[in-house]
Design a protein around this motif. Structure first.
Motif, PDB file in Angstrom:
ATOM      1  N   GLN A  39       0.804  -1.223   0.000  1.00  0.00           N
ATOM      2  CA  GLN A  39       0.000   0.000   0.000  1.00  0.00           C
ATOM      3  C   GLN A  39       0.834   1.269   0.000  1.00  0.00           C
ATOM      4  O   GLN A  39       0.318   2.339  -0.286  1.00  0.00           O
ATOM      5  CB  GLN A  39      -0.965   0.012   1.178  1.00  0.00           C
ATOM      6  N   ASP A  40       2.098   1.166   0.350  1.00  0.00           N
ATOM      7  CA  ASP A  40       2.962   2.347   0.351  1.00  0.00           C
ATOM      8  C   ASP A  40       4.411   1.875   0.336  1.00  0.00           C
ATOM      9  O   ASP A  40       4.687   0.681   0.395  1.00  0.00           O
ATOM     10  CB  ASP A  40       2.684   3.268   1.551  1.00  0.00           C
ATOM     11  N   ALA A  51      -1.204  -2.623   9.801  1.00  0.00           N
ATOM     12  CA  ALA A  51      -0.596  -1.328  10.117  1.00  0.00           C
ATOM     13  C   ALA A  51      -1.608  -0.387  10.753  1.00  0.00           C
ATOM     14  O   ALA A  51      -1.297   0.326  11.718  1.00  0.00           O
ATOM     15  CB  ALA A  51      -0.020  -0.700   8.842  1.00  0.00           C
ATOM     16  N   ALA A  52      -2.850  -0.383  10.238  1.00  0.00           N
ATOM     17  CA  ALA A  52      -3.883   0.490  10.794  1.00  0.00           C
ATOM     18  C   ALA A  52      -4.170   0.138  12.246  1.00  0.00           C
ATOM     19  O   ALA A  52      -4.337   1.022  13.106  1.00  0.00           O
ATOM     20  CB  ALA A  52      -5.156   0.397   9.956  1.00  0.00           C
ATOM     21  N   ALA A  53      -4.223  -1.175  12.546  1.00  0.00           N
ATOM     22  CA  ALA A  53      -4.467  -1.601  13.926  1.00  0.00           C
ATOM     23  C   ALA A  53      -3.326  -1.166  14.836  1.00  0.00           C
ATOM     24  O   ALA A  53      -3.555  -0.685  15.961  1.00  0.00           O
ATOM     25  CB  ALA A  53      -4.650  -3.118  13.976  1.00  0.00           C
ATOM     26  N   ALA A  71      -1.118   2.613  18.980  1.00  0.00           N
ATOM     27  CA  ALA A  71      -0.064   3.536  19.401  1.00  0.00           C
ATOM     28  C   ALA A  71      -0.616   4.926  19.677  1.00  0.00           C
ATOM     29  O   ALA A  71      -0.223   5.585  20.655  1.00  0.00           O
ATOM     30  CB  ALA A  71       1.023   3.598  18.329  1.00  0.00           C
ATOM     31  N   LEU A  72      -1.551   5.382  18.845  1.00  0.00           N
ATOM     32  CA  LEU A  72      -2.113   6.722  19.023  1.00  0.00           C
ATOM     33  C   LEU A  72      -3.025   6.795  20.242  1.00  0.00           C
ATOM     34  O   LEU A  72      -3.038   7.804  20.961  1.00  0.00           O
ATOM     35  CB  LEU A  72      -2.861   7.145  17.756  1.00  0.00           C
ATOM     36  N   GLU A 112       7.399  -0.355  23.546  1.00  0.00           N
ATOM     37  CA  GLU A 112       8.491  -1.314  23.454  1.00  0.00           C
ATOM     38  C   GLU A 112       8.580  -2.005  22.097  1.00  0.00           C
ATOM     39  O   GLU A 112       9.649  -2.487  21.735  1.00  0.00           O
ATOM     40  CB  GLU A 112       8.323  -2.373  24.556  1.00  0.00           C
ATOM     41  N   ASP A 113       7.481  -2.078  21.356  1.00  0.00           N
ATOM     42  CA  ASP A 113       7.457  -2.896  20.150  1.00  0.00           C
ATOM     43  C   ASP A 113       7.620  -2.099  18.851  1.00  0.00           C
ATOM     44  O   ASP A 113       7.221  -2.544  17.793  1.00  0.00           O
ATOM     45  CB  ASP A 113       6.164  -3.716  20.083  1.00  0.00           C
ATOM     46  N   LEU A 114       8.220  -0.918  18.921  1.00  0.00           N
ATOM     47  CA  LEU A 114       8.459  -0.140  17.709  1.00  0.00           C
ATOM     48  C   LEU A 114       9.533  -0.797  16.840  1.00  0.00           C
ATOM     49  O   LEU A 114      10.477  -1.407  17.341  1.00  0.00           O
ATOM     50  CB  LEU A 114       8.926   1.278  18.055  1.00  0.00           C
ATOM     51  N   PHE A 115       9.388  -0.631  15.539  1.00  0.00           N
ATOM     52  CA  PHE A 115      10.448  -1.050  14.618  1.00  0.00           C
ATOM     53  C   PHE A 115      11.666  -0.161  14.865  1.00  0.00           C
ATOM     54  O   PHE A 115      11.537   1.026  15.163  1.00  0.00           O
ATOM     55  CB  PHE A 115       9.957  -0.894  13.173  1.00  0.00           C
TER      56      PHE A 115
END
Length: 285
Positions: free
Chosen positions: A22-23, A239-241, A246-247, A259-262
């Motif tokens: 999608q991107d 990704a949307a979930a 996160a937001l 903790e689970d960020l890329f």
């Protein structure tokens, strides 16, 4: 010349999977994971780039440019969503030539009326079968690389005309020169088996999460008889979930460093910053 990998994988007869992109963030992650083929999805490329629904609003020029960017970014060969060919026979000819020049490996063309709608939303209407067969004949003739640039014929007739008409349409499209057949929005594994058993040509599955079709395990899809499956919505919905969570966490709990960020450093490498830094080191004054 189109990348021969798609034709070669089909020739093996072994089932394979193709993720939707999608991107370009998704594209570089897919590069890291490693795929031979990716799918340039009309729905999700339009949503990510323009914030618009897949309802025939994006133009040929919009989509060709997005596919060209995906080809440049991806290390995999690109199967491209070509909607209805963006008009009549001359438009189909122009679309196939433009997509091939953009570097994609295959183009998918559907038999909906223009403007089209997403294949897993209601109210889709299809053009006469012979009109679509003529589009396929034009598409097959328009491509310059007759061996490696493949034509995928999609029918959306299941909703309005039923399963028997879907199979008749696919038979006509196969005779017109389609390399791969795409029965959209089948509603059961029984229908999937009927479609795969009816043709000698490769038949593909669209595993659209949340859509009309069941999404069985890949081993089941292989046993049913599909050549491959695309997963156009998988990465977008995942990704949307993750973004929503996160937001919400940021807004309600003040968590800005979960903790689970890329890894930011790894992503800088994936997107090409190491080349920028090497250039600057070489040419710095």
């Amino acid at each position: 010349m189109a990348n021969p990998i798609f034709r070669q994988k089909l020739a093996t007869g072994e089932f394979f999977v193709v993720p939707g992109i999608q991107d370009m963030i998704t594209a570089v992650i897919a590069n890291k994971v490693g795929f031979d083929l990716v799918y340039g999805t009309g729905y999700w490329l339009t949503a990510s780039a323009s914030g618009l629904p897949d309802a025939g609003i994006a133009t040929y020029t919009d989509m060709r440019d997005r596919m060209a960017t995906l080809v440049r970014t991806s290390t995999a060969a690109v199967i491209a969503d070509g909607d209805t060919g963006y008009g009549g026979l001359l438009n189909v000819h122009h679309t196939v030539r433009g997509y091939e020049q953009a570097g994609v490996t295959a183009i998918q063309i559907e038999d909906q009326e223009f403007p089209k709608k997403c294949g897993h939303t209601p109210g889709r209407r299809v053009i006469p079968m012979e009109d679509m067969a003529e589009k396929i004949r034009v598409a097959a003739d328009a491509r310059e690389d007759k061996e490696n640039f493949l034509i995928i014929a999609r029918t959306d007739a299941r909703e309005s005309e039923g399963m028997d008409a879907t199979l008749r349409r696919l038979e006509a499209y196969a005779k017109a020169g389609a390399d791969v057949l795409f029965p959209e929005a089948l509603t059961s594994e029984e229908e999937m088996r009927r479609a795969c058993a009816a043709f000698d040509k490769p038949v593909m599955a669209n595993m659209s999460n949340g859509g009309y079709s069941p999404v069985p395990h890949t081993t089941v899809l292989a046993e049913i008889g599909y050549a491959y499956a695309i997963y156009p919505s998988l990465t977008s919905l995942a990704a949307a979930a993750a973004m929503e969570k996160a937001l919400v966490d940021l807004k309600e709990q003040g968590i800005g460093q979960p903790e689970d960020l890329f890894s930011f450093n790894e992503f800088c490498s994936l997107i090409g910053f190491e080349d920028v830094w090497a250039f600057e080191k070489k040419w710095a004054r």
